[in-house]
Design a protein around this motif. Structure first.
Motif, PDB file in Angstrom:
ATOM      1  N   GLY A 120      -2.122   9.407  -3.057  1.00 33.48           N
ATOM      2  CA  GLY A 120      -2.323   8.597  -1.863  1.00 33.48           C
ATOM      3  C   GLY A 120      -1.592   7.274  -1.938  1.00 33.48           C
ATOM      4  N   ALA A 121      -1.668   6.623  -3.086  1.00 34.85           N
ATOM      5  CA  ALA A 121      -0.993   5.340  -3.269  1.00 34.85           C
ATOM      6  C   ALA A 121       0.516   5.508  -3.234  1.00 34.85           C
ATOM      7  CB  ALA A 121      -1.425   4.706  -4.588  1.00 34.85           C
ATOM      8  N   VAL A 122       1.010   6.548  -3.898  1.00 34.53           N
ATOM      9  CA  VAL A 122       2.452   6.787  -3.928  1.00 34.53           C
ATOM     10  C   VAL A 122       2.967   7.069  -2.518  1.00 34.53           C
ATOM     11  CG1 VAL A 122       4.274   8.309  -4.797  1.00 34.53           C
ATOM     12  CG2 VAL A 122       2.415   7.598  -6.318  1.00 34.53           C
ATOM     13  N   PHE A 123       2.212   7.839  -1.755  1.00 32.94           N
ATOM     14  CA  PHE A 123       2.630   8.142  -0.387  1.00 32.94           C
ATOM     15  C   PHE A 123       2.733   6.852   0.441  1.00 32.94           C
ATOM     16  CE2 PHE A 123       1.797   9.009   4.066  1.00 32.94           C
ATOM     17  CZ  PHE A 123       2.687  10.035   4.329  1.00 32.94           C
ATOM     18  N   ALA A 124       1.720   5.993   0.346  1.00 34.09           N
ATOM     19  CA  ALA A 124       1.736   4.749   1.117  1.00 34.09           C
ATOM     20  C   ALA A 124       2.883   3.849   0.686  1.00 34.09           C
ATOM     21  CB  ALA A 124       0.398   4.032   0.962  1.00 34.09           C
ATOM     22  N   GLU A 125       3.104   3.729  -0.623  1.00 35.23           N
ATOM     23  CA  GLU A 125       4.230   2.925  -1.103  1.00 35.23           C
ATOM     24  C   GLU A 125       5.551   3.482  -0.591  1.00 35.23           C
ATOM     25  OE1 GLU A 125       3.072   0.850  -5.282  1.00 35.23           O
ATOM     26  OE2 GLU A 125       3.628   2.957  -5.395  1.00 35.23           O
ATOM     27  N   ASN A 126       5.684   4.804  -0.599  1.00 34.64           N
ATOM     28  CA  ASN A 126       6.928   5.422  -0.137  1.00 34.64           C
ATOM     29  C   ASN A 126       7.153   5.212   1.358  1.00 34.64           C
ATOM     30  OD1 ASN A 126       7.556   6.243  -2.687  1.00 34.64           O
ATOM     31  ND2 ASN A 126       7.070   8.400  -2.373  1.00 34.64           N
ATOM     32  N   GLU A 127       6.057   5.103   2.116  1.00 38.66           N
ATOM     33  CA  GLU A 127       6.197   4.777   3.535  1.00 38.66           C
ATOM     34  C   GLU A 127       6.903   3.421   3.693  1.00 38.66           C
ATOM     35  OE1 GLU A 127       4.305   6.440   6.747  1.00 38.66           O
ATOM     36  OE2 GLU A 127       5.541   7.687   5.433  1.00 38.66           O
ATOM     37  N   VAL A 128       6.515   2.462   2.874  1.00 38.28           N
ATOM     38  CA  VAL A 128       7.134   1.136   2.938  1.00 38.28           C
ATOM     39  C   VAL A 128       8.587   1.204   2.480  1.00 38.28           C
ATOM     40  CG1 VAL A 128       7.021  -1.250   2.141  1.00 38.28           C
ATOM     41  CG2 VAL A 128       4.911   0.035   2.544  1.00 38.28           C
ATOM     42  N   LEU A 129       8.830   1.891   1.375  1.00 37.09           N
ATOM     43  CA  LEU A 129      10.190   1.998   0.842  1.00 37.09           C
ATOM     44  C   LEU A 129      11.118   2.701   1.830  1.00 37.09           C
ATOM     45  CD1 LEU A 129       9.212   2.943  -2.807  1.00 37.09           C
ATOM     46  CD2 LEU A 129      10.315   0.807  -2.103  1.00 37.09           C
ATOM     47  N   SER A 130      10.604   3.723   2.504  1.00 34.48           N
ATOM     48  CA  SER A 130      11.401   4.433   3.503  1.00 34.48           C
ATOM     49  C   SER A 130      11.734   3.520   4.674  1.00 34.48           C
ATOM     50  CB  SER A 130      10.639   5.666   3.996  1.00 34.48           C
ATOM     51  OG  SER A 130      11.368   6.343   5.000  1.00 34.48           O
ATOM     52  N   TRP A 131      10.778   2.719   5.105  1.00 34.05           N
ATOM     53  CA  TRP A 131      11.025   1.762   6.196  1.00 34.05           C
ATOM     54  C   TRP A 131      12.088   0.743   5.788  1.00 34.05           C
ATOM     55  CZ3 TRP A 131       9.241  -3.548   6.145  1.00 34.05           C
ATOM     56  CH2 TRP A 131       9.538  -4.243   7.322  1.00 34.05           C
ATOM     57  N   LEU A 132      11.968   0.214   4.570  1.00 35.92           N
ATOM     58  CA  LEU A 132      12.959  -0.756   4.107  1.00 35.92           C
ATOM     59  C   LEU A 132      14.343  -0.121   4.006  1.00 35.92           C
ATOM     60  CD1 LEU A 132      10.938  -2.609   1.326  1.00 35.92           C
ATOM     61  CD2 LEU A 132      11.700  -3.569   3.508  1.00 35.92           C
ATOM     62  N   ARG A 350       1.585  -1.640  -7.048  1.00 36.71           N
ATOM     63  CA  ARG A 350       1.901  -3.004  -6.617  1.00 36.71           C
ATOM     64  C   ARG A 350       2.514  -3.051  -5.223  1.00 36.71           C
ATOM     65  NH1 ARG A 350       4.495  -2.699 -11.434  1.00 36.71           N
ATOM     66  NH2 ARG A 350       3.568  -4.651 -12.097  1.00 36.71           N
ATOM     67  N   GLY A 351       2.867  -1.896  -4.652  1.00 31.23           N
ATOM     68  CA  GLY A 351       3.382  -1.896  -3.288  1.00 31.23           C
ATOM     69  C   GLY A 351       2.289  -1.813  -2.230  1.00 31.23           C
ATOM     70  N   LEU A 352       1.041  -1.530  -2.640  1.00 27.28           N
ATOM     71  CA  LEU A 352      -0.016  -1.331  -1.647  1.00 27.28           C
ATOM     72  C   LEU A 352      -0.400  -2.598  -0.876  1.00 27.28           C
ATOM     73  CD1 LEU A 352      -2.524   1.249  -3.177  1.00 27.28           C
ATOM     74  CD2 LEU A 352      -0.758   1.591  -1.450  1.00 27.28           C
ATOM     75  N   PRO A 353      -0.425  -3.788  -1.492  1.00 24.92           N
ATOM     76  CA  PRO A 353      -0.730  -4.972  -0.667  1.00 24.92           C
ATOM     77  C   PRO A 353       0.265  -5.163   0.483  1.00 24.92           C
ATOM     78  CG  PRO A 353      -1.071  -5.481  -2.972  1.00 24.92           C
ATOM     79  CD  PRO A 353      -0.421  -4.123  -2.929  1.00 24.92           C
ATOM     80  N   LEU A 354       1.545  -4.908   0.233  1.00 24.91           N
ATOM     81  CA  LEU A 354       2.533  -4.991   1.306  1.00 24.91           C
ATOM     82  C   LEU A 354       2.283  -3.907   2.341  1.00 24.91           C
ATOM     83  CD1 LEU A 354       5.065  -6.057   2.691  1.00 24.91           C
ATOM     84  CD2 LEU A 354       6.433  -4.672   1.110  1.00 24.91           C
ATOM     85  N   TRP A 355       1.995  -2.691   1.883  1.00 24.70           N
ATOM     86  CA  TRP A 355       1.693  -1.607   2.823  1.00 24.70           C
ATOM     87  C   TRP A 355       0.543  -1.984   3.739  1.00 24.70           C
ATOM     88  CZ3 TRP A 355      -3.119   0.780   2.879  1.00 24.70           C
ATOM     89  CH2 TRP A 355      -3.261   1.776   3.847  1.00 24.70           C
ATOM     90  N   PHE A 356      -0.532  -2.536   3.169  1.00 27.01           N
ATOM     91  CA  PHE A 356      -1.710  -2.870   3.966  1.00 27.01           C
ATOM     92  C   PHE A 356      -1.390  -3.968   4.978  1.00 27.01           C
ATOM     93  CE2 PHE A 356      -5.699  -5.218   4.683  1.00 27.01           C
ATOM     94  CZ  PHE A 356      -6.500  -4.181   5.137  1.00 27.01           C
ATOM     95  N   SER A 357      -0.637  -4.963   4.548  1.00 30.52           N
ATOM     96  CA  SER A 357      -0.292  -6.053   5.456  1.00 30.52           C
ATOM     97  C   SER A 357       0.615  -5.566   6.585  1.00 30.52           C
ATOM     98  CB  SER A 357       0.382  -7.185   4.673  1.00 30.52           C
ATOM     99  OG  SER A 357       0.571  -8.316   5.480  1.00 30.52           O
TER     100      SER A 357
END
Length: 461
Positions: A120-132, A350-357
């Motif tokens: 779950g965490a990896v998926f959310a982090e990857n959502e951010v990385l894909s957007w960037l 460590r990417g989850l705080p950015l994902w949540f924001s």
């Protein structure tokens, strides 16, 4: 073991642990919701020895005393990087949402190094990385990982670049050079030299222009001189000292025909690509083989996080995947794991705080907040040009403003800086340019105002 201690005491759900959690969360809530964040200032080791020693004891001092010691002694001995007047180095300005969710990340005990354990965490982090990656114009399939900071991000990217060069040599039947070389500007971040030292490779510097910008023709000359020994070129997407963006498109034009890895160190500045008007300054990023950007800088996340993104993540897998019998169950799978893409194995999410924001506020809020910092830098630069005794060293390109107080020595700058902090106005330390001491405002926080900066300028009379 003392008579009162029990093996599971620290982990039991008891009145004591409830008090501990309450005490810590109460402080975190107060700190996160301060109307006026204290600037504070460092203490000497001797002062802290007098005020704070003796906290580690046989039976413990209890959570209430420990959190009181932190709140009243240890925390005030740290300069608050999220204070609106913290204008040195590159400040931090985490959103309240990202701060709050960082507590959740710690409380959740997530291992985010593999899909098996942290899907779950990896998926959310990857959502951010894909957007960037999409914002930076990188192709579909680009991906990466959040690492500790820009130094680890740059090191991991360069390790991947060298591994790819070695593989190409083996496939072509060519020997490796006696010494590998990475090319960068004389204005490149100090972490590039640090990475080269760790990797035991040489650095060849290409001369930037008078404005501090690296161009493709300067890179091409170095590549012609150093030949097949060069395995990577580093362009900078916003230098730390001045916020200057290299001619990334020109550098890419020099590296692509030669098949040389292009890495873009955008730790501070690459976030400016979220602002439409700034995109032309970063032309060429879409050709990079790897990029980094630090969310704990201009993407309003808490320490520490660097987004490392590869054009072809499979090349990083080849360079970084750790092999061991106990890891086979993780690595013998079709999906790449975050721990396979950088110099790390154990990693927090460590990417989850950015994902949540981002999920909370939306991307347009981020664009507007970054644009505000750019606009404020230009406004204060204009203000500096009309003030007697102050001179702008260079027009700001991003959100760093460098200027001088005419006639001042380094000692006078340092005395002024110390007084500014003693008065709890701001934290502005001197920098240097071409051997000359200068001052700089690094503007990140949306709470930094023109009025605050003007007040600081008033003290330079």
């Amino acid at each position: 073991m003392t008579a009162t201690s029990r093996p599971a005491q620290m982990h039991a759900i008891s009145d004591e642990t409830r008090r501990t959690v309450d005490d810590v969360l109460d402080y975190a809530r107060r700190r996160a919701l301060y109307q006026d964040v204290p600037l504070d200032k460092p203490m000497t080791p001797r002062e802290l020895e007098r005020l704070a020693s003796g906290s580690i004891t046989t039976d413990g001092i209890g959570s209430r005393r420990a959190i009181a010691l932190f709140e009243n002694v240890l925390a005030p001995a740290c300069v608050s990087t999220d204070h609106p007047g913290y204008l040195s180095f590159i400040p931090s300005a985490p959103s309240k949402a990202s701060l709050a969710f960082d507590v959740v990340v710690s409380a959740s005990a997530i291992y985010a190094g593999s899909w098996m354990e942290g899907a779950g965490a990896v998926f959310a982090e990857n959502e951010v990385l894909s957007w960037l990656a999409d914002e930076f114009g990188m192709p579909r399939g680009a991906g990466g990982v959040f690492v500790q900071g820009g130094t680890i991000g740059n090191l991991s990217a360069l390790v991947t670049a060298r591994d790819a060069a070695r593989r190409r040599n083996r496939e072509a039947g060519r020997p490796d050079p006696a010494r590998w070389v990475v090319v960068c500007s004389a204005e490149a971040h100090s972490s590039i030299a640090s990475a080269a030292a760790v990797m035991d490779v040489d650095i060849a510097t290409a001369a930037p222009d008078a404005e501090g910008r690296l161009h493709g023709d300067a890179v091409a000359r170095v590549l012609d001189e150093r030949g097949d020994a060069v395995f990577a070129v580093v362009a900078t997407g916003g230098t730390t000292n001045f916020g200057i963006v290299d001619d990334i498109a020109g550098v890419a034009a020099a590296t692509r025909p030669r098949g040389i890895w292009l890495h873009v160190d955008g730790a501070y500045g690459l976030a400016a690509m979220l602002v439409e008007s700034m995109r032309p300054a970063f032309a060429g990023v879409e050709h990079a083989d790897s990029v980094i950007v630090d969310p704990h800088k201009w993407l309003f996340a808490p320490f520490d996080a660097c987004a490392l993104i590869y054009r072809e993540p499979s090349l990083a897998l080849s360079a970084h995947t750790q092999k061991a019998e106990y890891l086979d169950t993780l690595t013998d799978r079709p999906d790449w794991n975050p721990s396979d893409l950088a110099v790390q194995l154990t990693r927090r999410a460590r990417g989850l705080p950015l994902w949540f924001s981002l999920a909370t506020h939306g991307t347009e809020q981020y664009r507007a907040t970054i644009a505000q910092g750019i606009d404020l830098a230009r406004r204060v630069a204009d203000e500096i040009t009309v003030r007697d005794g102050l001179t702008l060293v260079r027009e700001p390109q991003l959100s760093v403003v460098v200027f001088r107080r005419e006639g001042w020595t380094l000692a006078e700058y340092e005395e002024w800086s110390t007084r500014l902090l003693e008065e709890q106005r701001a934290f502005v330390v001197p920098s240097s340019h071409a051997g000359e001491p200068v001052l700089r405002f690094a503007i990140i926080s949306p709470l930094t105002t023109f009025e605050l900066l003007s007040d600081i300028l008033d003290t330079l009379r």
